[in-house]
Structure formats: structure tokens, C-alpha cells
Design an enzyme around this catalytic site. Structure first.
Site, PDB file in Angstrom:
ATOM      1  CG  HIS B  84      -1.576   1.327   1.487  1.00 50.39           C
ATOM      2  ND1 HIS B  84      -2.578   1.842   0.702  1.00 50.39           N
ATOM      3  CD2 HIS B  84      -1.332   2.262   2.452  1.00 50.39           C
ATOM      4  CE1 HIS B  84      -2.939   3.024   1.170  1.00 50.39           C
ATOM      5  NE2 HIS B  84      -2.195   3.310   2.223  1.00 50.39           N
ATOM      6  CG  ASP B 113       6.576  17.941 -26.506  1.00 53.28           C
ATOM      7  OD1 ASP B 113       6.777  17.485 -25.359  1.00 53.28           O
ATOM      8  OD2 ASP B 113       5.840  17.371 -27.321  1.00 53.28           O
ATOM      9  CD1 TRP B 149       6.339   3.417   4.202  1.00 54.18           C
ATOM     10  CD2 TRP B 149       7.440   4.196   2.411  1.00 54.18           C
ATOM     11  NE1 TRP B 149       6.759   4.690   4.485  1.00 54.18           N
ATOM     12  CE2 TRP B 149       7.437   5.193   3.403  1.00 54.18           C
ATOM     13  CE3 TRP B 149       8.077   4.463   1.201  1.00 54.18           C
ATOM     14  CZ2 TRP B 149       8.055   6.434   3.230  1.00 54.18           C
ATOM     15  CZ3 TRP B 149       8.689   5.716   1.026  1.00 54.18           C
ATOM     16  CH2 TRP B 149       8.678   6.680   2.038  1.00 54.18           C
ATOM     17  CB  SER B 176      10.563   6.244 -14.216  1.00 52.82           C
ATOM     18  OG  SER B 176       9.504   7.101 -14.505  1.00 52.82           O
ATOM     19  CB  SER B 177      11.939   9.586 -10.342  1.00 51.96           C
ATOM     20  OG  SER B 177      10.739   9.033  -9.905  1.00 51.96           O
ATOM     21  CG  HIS B 260      12.132  14.680   5.853  1.00 54.36           C
ATOM     22  ND1 HIS B 260      11.063  14.282   6.621  1.00 54.36           N
ATOM     23  CD2 HIS B 260      11.946  16.006   5.644  1.00 54.36           C
ATOM     24  CE1 HIS B 260      10.288  15.312   6.891  1.00 54.36           C
ATOM     25  NE2 HIS B 260      10.802  16.363   6.312  1.00 54.36           N
ATOM     26  CD  GLU B 262       9.421  10.266  -2.541  1.00 53.05           C
ATOM     27  OE1 GLU B 262      10.439  10.532  -3.199  1.00 53.05           O
ATOM     28  OE2 GLU B 262       8.325  10.003  -3.039  1.00 53.05           O
ATOM     29  CE1 TYR B 264       8.388  19.713   3.552  1.00 62.15           C
ATOM     30  CE2 TYR B 264      10.232  18.260   4.076  1.00 62.15           C
ATOM     31  CZ  TYR B 264       9.198  19.097   4.487  1.00 62.15           C
ATOM     32  OH  TYR B 264       8.977  19.286   5.819  1.00 62.15           O
ATOM     33  CB  SER B 275       0.766  28.461  -5.761  1.00 60.71           C
ATOM     34  OG  SER B 275       1.273  28.128  -4.494  1.00 60.71           O
ATOM     35  CG  HIS B 309      12.471  14.421  11.576  1.00 58.34           C
ATOM     36  ND1 HIS B 309      12.351  15.629  10.930  1.00 58.34           N
ATOM     37  CD2 HIS B 309      11.843  13.536  10.771  1.00 58.34           C
ATOM     38  CE1 HIS B 309      11.666  15.474   9.817  1.00 58.34           C
ATOM     39  NE2 HIS B 309      11.349  14.212   9.696  1.00 58.34           N
ATOM     40  CG  HIS B 310      11.800  10.112   9.391  1.00 59.61           C
ATOM     41  ND1 HIS B 310      10.457  10.016   9.113  1.00 59.61           N
ATOM     42  CD2 HIS B 310      12.242  11.188   8.682  1.00 59.61           C
ATOM     43  CE1 HIS B 310      10.111  10.979   8.258  1.00 59.61           C
ATOM     44  NE2 HIS B 310      11.169  11.700   7.994  1.00 59.61           N
ATOM     45  CB  THR B 335       5.776  25.144   6.119  1.00 55.12           C
ATOM     46  OG1 THR B 335       6.893  24.322   5.797  1.00 55.12           O
ATOM     47  CG2 THR B 335       4.503  24.434   5.690  1.00 55.12           C
ATOM     48  CE  LYS B 338       6.126  26.922  -0.724  1.00 52.38           C
ATOM     49  NZ  LYS B 338       5.520  27.569  -1.884  1.00 52.38           N
ATOM     50  NE  ARG B 457       3.786   3.179  10.772  1.00 54.99           N
ATOM     51  CZ  ARG B 457       4.600   3.899   9.987  1.00 54.99           C
ATOM     52  NH1 ARG B 457       5.579   4.628  10.528  1.00 54.99           N
ATOM     53  NH2 ARG B 457       4.446   3.906   8.689  1.00 54.99           N
TER      54      ARG B 457
END
Lengths: 34, 533
Positions: B84, B113, B149, B176-177, B260, B262, B264, B275, B309-310, B335, B338, B457
């Protein structure tokens, strides 16, 4: 043609950065250990 | 989204196959190098994977409806949580925003293009094969990996062949990315129309430019981590295997150095979409444009120095904890800039609340809530108490679903008229918003309570004391899932029988795709480029 070569140069620089990150990371821990 | 119309009517007579590559049917889509076609494929692929990942979420919630084991065995439950997460992050959310990037960046900067049209095709067509590998892993001996994951060692070293398929899939997704990002950076830097200076670009282009740099910087790091996992599994190395002198915590450091940013990578394009939407429905220019650009860059830079921090509970020196705690809380500053600017854009604006604006305002409320719980989790003493509980699950779903997914919905409703030339059903769109909003909160708000009460979890069973909130969360999840079928119906109805869209359905929209192009956008646009000086 000029635009293409400018695009190619930009892409080459970016691809080199990505490849360097990958190789440097694996090599660092392969050669020097954790 | 597939109803791209060639209003030039000049496709085949050019004789160089520029209209649909000279092919029809399925081969049009396989061989296309057109940014609009490729954007459409990304968006449909993303929605398909959103459904696949969603079904997995419903399996998880069905099992958690009651204490005890009812629906699946614990091993399969772990496979569900793992897949998932992987599918939603890499298969659904990221490709959705790459789809937006493909459709919009050339039109918003006045380019004909993407810079590398063939590579663009390749970037997309790698994805279905990566997805196939992930799905195939369920049918290997031992099933799909049940490691979460994050693919933490040493569990990954012990898994069956499904782990190898997953590692290969992650490599493909990363390739790909990176190719997509190189394309986006090159397009934005080199192919803007004359007069489209960097600080005149729409915010969506800015957020994607910065996101693409982030991707180029961190995807190779993830590739390195899973490559080392692969060599640990099959080639006798011990990078992460403690039995051979390796360090499992090293994997966590490398993973989160990717992981991390990722967050953002997913959030920044969502900021870009919002925006665009909020100023259009406030009928005012975006408040503090330059500060938005700098805040986006600041968030991206700070995202590189907060990864641990993870890992507060893994064990690190007090100075390390303090550094990562302060650095993380610092992200609240850009943040906050924004959020302030979005609210200030609406302030005294001539507001209207069509479906895109509803989703954008929903994003604003709920993403900010997710940001606040992120601040709570950034504090070491609190994080140690709630680490790996449902509080964390609630937090990141407020960021990923209410943040990224709501913004994606806002974007689809906003640009559907431009893509298809037809209007969606506004009443049904609003129904979709309100059902999504209500069921999202029923699903995830209560998970804060579960986490604070101590429910971990990634477990299929739990004590009786957690039953009520879990039941409510599961009911919400099924409601949320069913609501997305309404979204599919709205989009299909729009494509098949929507009313003809006016040239500029949103009077406040001011980027090039609205001001310089007809609706629907022709198959080929901005060739030659407009002069914006």
C-alpha cells in the site's frame, strides 16, 4: 541545433550528478566501510 | 483526459508523423512523444495505482475493523501495508504530479514540448513494468515483502524472491523519476518563451523545478540503499547485516536521507497546484510571489538536514537529537510563509467556491493540521512516546492524502476544461469534495486518539480498548474509497458528455495556458513560441 546542444549539456550535467551520487554512496561504504 | 483535440487540423499533411506519431489506436499511446499524451497517460496510470493501493488500504481497514484476526493472516497483512505504501507513494502520488508537469509546464512557459520528447515517453513506459513487478511479487514463494514501505534491513535481507522483484521495481521507478526530472529541469531552464523570465514563471513551474532538483539529488541515494540490500542478499556483502559486521541503522540513515526530501517531492508540486488555484478563485494575483519562491527553495534545502527525526528512538547522541529537532522545527518557518501567503491571497479577494477551490481550501485546512502534528512529532520527548503509533499514521496521511491528493483533485478539476474542452458536473464535483472531506476526517482524525492511547502501527490485531475508534476509522475508509468512484464517474462523464467549456472558464486564471491558448488545448502548442517581452 544550438538549443539541442544546450539541452544536451544540461542533461549531461544533471545525469552526472545523479550517477556520481549513486556511485559515491555505494563505493564509500564498499571501500571504507560504515 | 484523453480527449486532446487537434484544432490546427494539420497533423498528417506535414508528412513527418507529428500528429499521434503517425499511429492510431494503442500504438498512438505506446509511441507518442507528445507531452500532453504522456501527461494523460501518467494521470490515468496514477489513478489506476491509486485504486490498487486503495483496495490494499481497505484490506488493512477490514482486518482492523474488529480486534482479533478475521480477514487475512498477519503475514499477508504486513504485505498489504508494505505494498500500500510503496504503490501510493511511487505509483500513485508521484506519477500524478509528473502528469500535471507534463501537461502544464510546456504550456505555462510557452514551450512547444518537453526538452527530450523520446526520453519522456521512456520515462512513462518504465512505470507499468515497475508496477507489474510489484504486483508479481505477491505470486512468488513467500509472497510480497512484508517489511514496510521503508524496506528496513535486516528484514529485507531475510525475505523471499518477492524482495528482489521489489528492489528491481524501485530501481526502475527511480530511473523513471530521474529521467523525468532531467527533462523538467532542462525544459524550464532552456525552453522558456522570450520574456518568460524565471521570476515571471507560474508557481507550479517553480515548485516543479525545485522538486526535480530534489529528485536528482535523492533518488540515486535510494537506488544505492536498495542496491546494497541486493548485494547483502545475494553477493556476500554485509552492509546492513549485523551477522557479517554490518549495521542495520546505516540503512535507516541512508533511507531517510532520501525519505524526508521525498516528503517534499510529493508536497512541493501540490503547493504549486494550490498556488495556481487559490489566486484564480480569489481573482487576485498570488500574494508574496517572490517569498513563495524563496520559501519553496528553503523547504527543499532544509529537507536535507532533518532526516534523523524519523529515527529518534533508534539511538543517537543528545546533540544529534537537538540538531535534528531544531532543524525540523525550522521548516515550519518557510511552510508558515506559504500558508500565510495563500490566506493573504484570499483576503479581500472576490472569492467563489467551485470544486477546485473547495479542494484547495480543504488542502489548506487539513495540510496545515498535518503540519502541526509534524511539529509535535519533531519534538524528541514527544516523538519517543508516540513513535510507530497511529499518531504517526494519522500525521502522514494528513500530509499525503489531505495535502497531496486534495491538491491533485483541485488540479484535475481546475484543468479538466483545458484538457478536454468540456466542463465537469459542478454539483457532482462538490458532492465528491464533501464526501471526500468528511470520510477522510472520519478515517484519519480518530487515528490521532488511537496513537496517543498507544496503539502501534503495522499490527493486524489490537486490544479491545482500541475497538471503537478503529471501527469508526474503517467505516470512514470504506466511505472514502467509494467516494473516489464518484470522482471517476465525474471525469468520465466530463469526457463523454460534458458541456462545451468556454475559452476561459475561470476568470481569475492568468497563466499562459489560459491566456494564450484556446480551450481545449490543441495537440501542438506554442510552435513558434510566443514573444512575451
Amino acid at each position: 541545433m544550438a538549443a539541442l546542444s544546450r539541452n544536451a549539456k544540461t542533461a549531461l550535467i544533471l545525469a552526472s550528478i545523479a550517477a556520481a551520487w549513486f556511485v559515491a554512496l555505494v563505493l564509500k561504504y564498499w571501500v571504507m566501510g560504515a | 483526459m484523453s480527449a486532446v483535440v487537434d484544432t490546427h487540423g494539420h497533423g498528417h499533411e506535414h508528412g513527418h508523423g507529428d500528429q499521434h506519431g503517425g499511429y492510431g489506436g494503442i500504438m498512438r499511446w505506446v509511441t507518442t512523444t507528445n507531452h500532453k499524451d504522456i501527461g494523460t497517460m501518467y494521470l490515468w496510470f496514477s489513478f489506476t495505482m491509486f485504486m490498487v493501493g486503495g483496495v490494499m488500504a481497505l484490506v488493512i481497514r477490514a482486518e482492523l475493523f474488529s480486534p482479533g484476526l478475521q480477514v487475512v493472516d498477519p503475514d499477508f497483512f504486513n504485505q498489504m501495508t508494505t505494498m500500500h505504501g510503496l504503490i501510493m507513494v511511487f505509483g500513485a502520488i508521484m506519477p500524478a504530479f509528473v502528469g500535471f508537469a507534463n501537461w502544464l509546464i510546456p504550456m505555462q512557459i510557452g514551450a512547444p514540448d518537453m526538452a527530450f520528447a523520446r526520453m519522456n515517453n521512456w520515462s512513462f513506459w518504465i512505470l507499468p513494468f515497475a508496477a507489474l513487478l510489484l504486483i508479481l511479487s505477491f505470486f512468488t514463494p513467500g509472497g510480497a515483502p512484508g517489511v514496510g514501505w521503508t524496506l528496513y534491513a535486516p528484514l529485507t535481507v531475510q525475505m523471499g524472491i518477492g524482495m528482489d522483484l521489489t528492489i528491481f521495481a524501485v530501481h526502475l521507478l527511480g530511473m523513471s523519476s530521474i529521467m523525468g526530472s532531467i527533462n523538467i529541469v532542462t525544459t524550464i531552464l532552456n525552453m522558456r518563451a522570450p520574456g518568460m523570465t524565471m521570476l515571471r514563471m507560474p508557481m507550479f513551474c517553480w515548485t516543479w523545478l525545485i522538486t526535480a532538483y530534489l529528485l536528482i539529488a535523492v533518488m540515486p541515494v535510494l537506488a544505492g540503499a536498495v542496491t546494497m540490500t541486493l548485494t547483502d542478499r545475494h553477493f556476500g556483502t554485509s552492509f546492513f547485516n549485523a551477522a557479517g559486521g554490518g549495521d542495520p541503522v546505516l540503512y535507516q540513515h541512508i533511507f531517510w536521507f532520501f525519505g524526508h526530501p521525498e516528503v517534499y517531492i510529493i508536497a512541493l508540486p501540490a503547493f504549486g497546484v494550490v498556488s495556481q488555484v487559490i489566486p484564480a478563485f480569489s481573482r487576485k494575483p498570488l500574494f508574496g510571489y517572490a517569498s513563495m519562491v524563496y520559501a519553496t527553495a528553503a523547504i527543499a534545502i532544509l529537507s536535507f538536514i532533518v532526516w534523523a527525526h524519523h529515527m529518534y528512538t533508534v539511538g543517537m547522541p543528545l546533540t544529534g537529537q537537538l540538531f535534528f529537532m531544531y532543524a525540523t522545527t525550522l521548516i515550519a518557518v518557510p511552510t508558515g510563509v506559504k500558508v500565510f501567503n495563500w490566506v493573504a491571497t484570499m483576503w479581500k479577494g472576490s472569492l467563489s467556491f467551485e470544486t477546485p477551490m473547495l479542494f484547495a481550501v480543504g488542502f489548506l485546512f487539513l495540510f496545515t493540521l498535518g503540519g502541526f502534528t509534524g511539529l509535535v512529532l519533531s519534538l524528541v520527548p514527544i516523538d519517543i512516546q508516540v513513535h510507530d503509533t497511529y499518531y504517526v499514521v494519522a500525521h502522514f496521511h494528513y500530509v499525503m492524502v489531505a495535502g497531496a491528493l486534495f491538491a491533485a483533485f483541485a488540479g484535475v478539476y481546475f484543468w479538466l476544461p483545458k484538457w478536454t474542452g468540456k466542463m465537469y458536473d459542478e454539483t457532482l464535483g462538490k458532492w465528491h469534495f464533501w464526501l471526500t472531506m468528511i470520510f477522510f476526517n472520519v478515517t484519519f482524525f480518530v487515528q490521532h486518539f488511537l496513537g496517543l492511547a498507544g496503539m502501534p502501527r503495522r499490527i493486524p490485531d489490537y486490544p479491545l480498548m482500541f475497538e471503537t475508534w478503529n471501527k469508526l476509522s474503517s467505516i470512514g475508509a470504506f466511505g472514502f474509497g467509494l467516494s473516489q468512484l464518484l470522482f471517476l464517474y465525474v471525469v468520465l462523464k466530463c469526457i463523454r458528455s460534458g458541456a462545451k467549456a468556454p475559452a476561459k472558464p475561470w476568470e481569475g486564471a492568468d497563466s499562459l495556458e489560459w491566456t494564450h491558448l484556446p480551450t481545449p488545448a490543441p495537440y501542438h502548442t506554442f510552435d513558434p513560441q510566443p514573444d512575451l517581452r
